[in-house]
Enzyme design. Sequence first.
Site, PDB file in Angstrom:
ATOM      1  CG  ASP A 267      -1.816   1.199   1.304  1.00  0.00           C
ATOM      2  OD1 ASP A 267      -2.811   1.198   0.567  1.00  0.00           O
ATOM      3  OD2 ASP A 267      -1.520   2.131   2.075  1.00  0.00           O
ATOM      4  CD  GLU A 308      -3.924   0.309  -3.998  1.00  0.00           C
ATOM      5  OE1 GLU A 308      -5.025   0.776  -4.305  1.00  0.00           O
ATOM      6  OE2 GLU A 308      -3.045   0.970  -3.446  1.00  0.00           O
TER       7      GLU A 308
END
Length: 546
Positions: A267, A308
């Site tokens: 992330d 991501e």
Amino acid sequence: MNGPMLNAYPDSMGGTLDDIVKVLSKEDLKDVFESFYILPSIFNTDLDRGFSVIDYGINEELGSRKAIEDIKAMDIDLKLDFILNHASVLSKEFQDIIKNGENSKYKDFFINWNKFWEGCGEMTEAGYIQPEEKYIKDMFFRKPGLPILMVRFPDGRNVPYWNTFYQEVRYKKLEAEDLMEKMDIQYVAASRLADCVNTQIAEGKAVADLELGKYESYRDAVVDLLESSRRYLGQMDLNIKSPLVWEFYENTLKTLASYGAKIVRLDAFAYAPKEPGEKNFLNDPGTWDLLQKVRELADKNGVTLLPEIHASYGEKIYELVASKGYMTYDFFLPGLLIHAIENHDSSLLVNWAKELIEKDIKVVNMLGCHDGIPLLDLKGLLPESEIQKLIDTLVARGGFVKDLHGAKNMYYQVNATYYSALGEDDKKMLFARAIQMFMPGKPQVWYLDLFAGKNDHEAVKRAGAGGHKEINRTNLSLDQVEADLNKDVVKKQIELLRLRKTHPAFGFDSELSINTEGSVTSFTWTKGADTITLKADFASLEYEII
């Protein structure tokens, strides 16, 4: 590793991860899930429902190490989050800086703003360097102003640290006794001054702007008392040039692997590499150098990385990530599939599936997730007029448009459950799930979509400003789960998931061919002598598996 993956918070079904173990142990869900993506509130976190990590220990209020071991015993591996760019201000490293200042071993664990920009700008009266425009013109800041949190050191200095995401500064409520200990003041005056200060702080007034009236002579002492006791919330950017950060990275990956993680989602990785004069989002080559070093650590611990990132189709970043040898998210499928269903036209969806096959792009795909249905990603893949039609449809069905980092009219996602986005139509939901099971990639299944969850507008009201995402995060009780397992739309989704999990024709090493005749599109998976075909009629929204 491309069997179905459940996606949920640890408290999404029953209230704890131990309760989710009870759900997964049910006969109804036997041989359904290969993996489980547990969102990061399973860790010791404070904000953003898990994405502000204090440390990667198990949150004992939501789970237990036994629950982790029970999931492993069911032969279900885990996907877990690793936030590369930042850590909570409550982390031991940041708290050590607050306590020890220049004497902290972690003073360079985070990014000292003034050290970073030394020689690149002018020092301001507020104590931070204002970089010259040429050094920041290509940088992207997610909030107004410079991304700085002023940190009070023990010697009274305010030191700026880089803070890309959330920050909040809190001040202690003053009592008369606090003021009397700090200054020569009588009790009644101290009580009135404390009330004056507390009222203004509660109204959001900055400490420097306090209006003290006849107590003006006490200003310096009041300000010092407030500032010396201030507390912080937020997520502070890590300094990837610090050896201690890389020690932290390695230890974290070891910890995640010990929990049973086979996939680690990265992330906010694209914000981590920073250089004066360069982009601070997807810095090239800094981003790829960072990922390569992290991959070497991941390989040592037997985990696959899933970086991501959201970006428009036209930027081809998904393709770039895949070309570097990483799995990537298929953020295009959710919107493309709704578009195909609503327009009874599979052409754009089929083109996308064929691109994944031809370019050998390994993806995790999904319908819904803990965020919303992506819109930004569709730019360049769907015409703008079709994206707007999609937005209008989803909003008419109760969804909320989330703009890009607060920029008005720059769409980013629609917050809604996928079931509600499809008009709460069981037939459409099953058709969408069948297509997902036959698309390229590893299918990720949001728990609320599996149970045909509807938009939760009451949760949005409770959450207040900025709480749109709560529309798709309803926590289900075990009784609700039990009842929902009897719904026909849930049973049939489970059948599709079990087929994907158990049929030998599916796999990243299988062949997938896609053909369209009239309104019927056929998806055929083949591995050796094993084959399976989905015939999906986009006119009638009927499907057949043979």
